[in-house]
Design a protein around this motif. Structure first.
Motif, short mmCIF file in Angstrom:
data_model
loop_
_atom_site.label_atom_id
_atom_site.label_comp_id
_atom_site.label_asym_id
_atom_site.label_seq_id
_atom_site.Cartn_x
_atom_site.Cartn_y
_atom_site.Cartn_z
N ILE A 145 5.84 -18.62 8.87
CA ILE A 145 7.07 -19.27 8.40
C ILE A 145 8.11 -18.22 8.00
O ILE A 145 8.96 -18.48 7.13
N SER A 146 8.06 -17.05 8.62
CA SER A 146 9.05 -16.02 8.31
C SER A 146 10.46 -16.53 8.61
O SER A 146 11.42 -16.18 7.91
N ASP A 147 10.59 -17.35 9.66
CA ASP A 147 11.85 -18.04 9.93
C ASP A 147 11.67 -19.48 9.46
O ASP A 147 11.03 -20.28 10.15
N LYS A 148 12.20 -19.79 8.29
CA LYS A 148 11.95 -21.11 7.69
C LYS A 148 12.50 -22.24 8.56
O LYS A 148 12.01 -23.38 8.49
N ALA A 149 13.50 -21.95 9.37
CA ALA A 149 14.07 -22.98 10.23
C ALA A 149 13.27 -23.18 11.51
O ALA A 149 13.49 -24.15 12.23
N ASN A 150 12.33 -22.27 11.77
CA ASN A 150 11.60 -22.35 13.03
C ASN A 150 10.17 -21.82 12.86
O ASN A 150 9.80 -20.79 13.43
N PRO A 151 9.33 -22.51 12.10
CA PRO A 151 7.95 -22.06 11.91
C PRO A 151 7.20 -22.00 13.24
O PRO A 151 7.44 -22.81 14.15
N GLN A 152 6.28 -21.05 13.32
CA GLN A 152 5.51 -20.85 14.55
C GLN A 152 4.02 -21.01 14.27
O GLN A 152 3.48 -20.46 13.31
N TYR A 153 3.36 -21.76 15.16
CA TYR A 153 1.91 -21.93 15.06
C TYR A 153 1.23 -20.63 15.47
O TYR A 153 1.57 -20.03 16.49
N VAL A 154 0.24 -20.18 14.66
CA VAL A 154 -0.43 -18.90 14.90
C VAL A 154 -1.84 -19.11 15.43
O VAL A 154 -2.21 -18.59 16.49
N SER A 155 -2.66 -19.83 14.68
CA SER A 155 -4.07 -20.02 15.07
C SER A 155 -4.69 -21.09 14.20
O SER A 155 -4.02 -21.67 13.33
N ALA A 156 -5.98 -21.31 14.39
CA ALA A 156 -6.71 -22.27 13.59
C ALA A 156 -8.16 -21.83 13.46
O ALA A 156 -8.68 -21.09 14.30
N VAL A 157 -8.79 -22.29 12.38
CA VAL A 157 -10.20 -21.99 12.14
C VAL A 157 -10.93 -23.31 11.89
O VAL A 157 -10.54 -24.08 11.00
N ARG A 158 -11.97 -23.56 12.66
CA ARG A 158 -12.76 -24.78 12.51
C ARG A 158 -13.70 -24.65 11.30
O ARG A 158 -14.30 -23.59 11.09
N THR A 159 -13.83 -25.73 10.54
CA THR A 159 -14.78 -25.75 9.43
C THR A 159 -15.54 -27.07 9.45
O THR A 159 -14.98 -28.11 9.84
N ASP A 160 -16.78 -27.04 9.01
CA ASP A 160 -17.59 -28.26 8.96
C ASP A 160 -16.92 -29.29 8.06
O ASP A 160 -16.47 -28.98 6.95
N CYS A 161 -16.87 -30.51 8.55
CA CYS A 161 -16.28 -31.65 7.83
C CYS A 161 -14.78 -31.48 7.60
O CYS A 161 -14.18 -32.20 6.81
N GLY A 162 -14.16 -30.54 8.32
CA GLY A 162 -12.72 -30.36 8.22
C GLY A 162 -12.31 -29.68 6.94
O GLY A 162 -13.08 -28.99 6.28
N SER A 163 -11.05 -29.87 6.59
CA SER A 163 -10.49 -29.31 5.35
C SER A 163 -9.75 -30.43 4.63
O SER A 163 -8.66 -30.81 5.03
N HIS A 164 -10.40 -30.95 3.58
CA HIS A 164 -9.70 -31.97 2.79
C HIS A 164 -8.67 -31.30 1.89
O HIS A 164 -7.55 -31.77 1.76
#
Length: 454
Positions: A145-164
């Motif tokens: 979110i270095s550019d607040k007007a244009n956030p960029q997706y970087v990556s994701a990490v899978r976790t058991d049962c998701g992330s509540h």
């Protein structure tokens, strides 16, 4: 948590709702009467409201803050607000990235986003899939979110049962950590198998966040914990003290996080009046911790005379000892006494009001509104202010249903499920010193130490 048609809420809410039903009996009824004569107390003023934008207009959830910006999570993604003029906040960007829950934490140019509804893959446009799909993705997404007007997706990490929920924990100059809380496993869920008495710990290399990975899955309850505990709902870290407090369904816990990659449980408490240990907040001196109980799973009217003052409430504990040697001692309960009739109301997310040397708290109560609490005497907490938008009092106002309420740099920000973002000003002289405390960044589940001017 909020009642909704998904794995976590369906199972966990069922457990809480069972107790809730038992408390009520077969023929409970609620008076449909206003909780007070006014929308707000004299020392709380609503100064701004930003309705939910069209693109991200599902359920609002948690908030995080960085500089002149507030970031609001939503089941559809997140919204970045410019709050450089708090009484005239503006939407800077909207990121559509559905995944349920949408809790957020910010660290420099990085934003962490909780995904608790399975998607076909980890990309923002991936469709929803059943919880029984072994290829479904749940976990944590990372954005730049270095550019607040244009956030960029970087990556994701899978976790058991998701992330509540998720909690940022600082590391060293090279890395930081994200604690991932989730719960309610089932033998029918290939990515969420019982007993799930653990949390996930994600390590994020600061010079290569796209390479973030699950570094540890510490089992917090090797003996199973309370019969209702199948994971944790939320964790609040106090990094400067090397401690954390966990709200873990049937258990409240303290942890030693001196090694942030390997947290260790040091104390466990249970309470027959608590249906669902939901969240925790330390006082600035770490001598007291306030836990919340989300009786009814965030979908039931519990702020009533019938339920009483000790269920669906806060429980305040004092801490004896230092750091990992601390033990918890029950001091009192606190619950708003502005009875809400059939409105959904229960203790929910809040933060300290940073008055140095004093203990004040501002908190969401769903349709019970926002409460300002003095718990300087942990045995005798009391409400000293409130904002409760209720059409039964003022037919021209939209009802509130507030999820998270936090104090940040002189103002209170409320993430309201229906109203959007509310901004409030506290005019109570007892709280004025908080205006001299400023943060460059604030994640309510990662508590800073404050003093005047900082």
């Amino acid at each position: 948590m909020r009642t909704s048609p998904r794995r976590g809420a369906v199972l966990a809410t069922a457990a809480a709702a069972t107790l809730f039903t038992g408390l009520l009996g077969p023929a409970a009824a609620y008076a449909d009467a206003p909780p007070s004569d006014e929308i707000s107390s004299d020392n709380v003023e609503l100064v701004a409201n930003v309705p939910k934008p069209e693109a991200v207009n599902n359920t609002n959830s948690d908030l995080a803050f960085t500089g002149d910006y507030a970031i609001g999570g939503n089941y559809d993604g997140f919204v970045i607000y410019d709050i450089s003029e708090p009484e005239d906040p503006r939407i800077v960007s909207e990121v559509v990235c559905p995944g349920g829950q949408g809790d957020v934490a910010v660290s420099g140019d990085l934003l962490y986003f909780a995904v608790d509804y399975p998607r076909a893959n980890d990309e923002c446009g991936a469709p929803a899939v059943p919880v029984t799909d072994p290829n479904g993705f749940e976990g944590v997404r990372i954005f730049d979110i270095s550019d607040k007007a244009n956030p960029q997706y970087v990556s994701a990490v899978r976790t058991d049962c998701g992330s509540h929920t998720l909690t940022l924990v600082p590391g060293d100059a090279e890395r930081e950590y994200v604690y991932v809380s989730s719960y309610s496993p089932s033998a029918n869920f290939p990515n969420c198998q019982p007993p799930h008495d653990k949390i996930g710990v994600i390590e994020v290399p600061l010079d290569a966040p796209s390479e973030a990975f699950l570094v540890n899955e510490p089992v917090l309850f090797p003996d199973g914990g309370h019969r209702t505990t199948t994971g944790c709902h939320d964790i609040t870290a106090f990094p400067s003290k090397d401690i954390a407090a966990g709200a873990c369904m049937g258990d409240g816990i303290l942890m030693d996080i001196s090694d942030p990659a390997s947290p260790v449980v040091t104390e466990v408490v249970q309470d027959d009046n608590f249906a669902f240990w939901h969240s925790a907040t330390f006082t600035n001196d770490a001598r007291t911790v306030l836990f919340t109980d989300e009786l009814g799973g965030g979908g039931a009217p519990t702020c009533t005379e019938e339920i009483g003052p000790e269920r669906g409430a806060n429980a305040i504990y004092t801490l004896d000892g230092e750091g990992a040697d601390s033990t918890l001692e029950f001091a009192s309960y606190f619950k708003i006494d502005r009875h809400q009739g059939d409105q959904v109301c229960v203790a929910h997310n809040g933060s300290l009001i940073p008055v140095p040397g004093q203990d004040y708290f501002v908190q969401s109560w769903y349709q019970g509104g926002i409460s300002v609490i003095d718990f300087n005497d942990p045995t005798n907490p009391r409400e000293i202010g409130y904002f409760d938008a209720d059409s039964r009092i003022d037919p021209d106002i939209q009802d509130n249903d507030t999820w998270s309420t936090y104090y940040y740099n002189g103002y209170v920000y409320s993430s309201d499920i229906d109203r959007g973002l509310d901004v409030l000003k506290l005019t109570d002289p007892r709280l004025r010193a908080a205006e001299r405390v400023t943060y460059e960044e604030f994640n309510p589940q990662t508590q800073p130490v404050y003093r005047p001017g900082r």
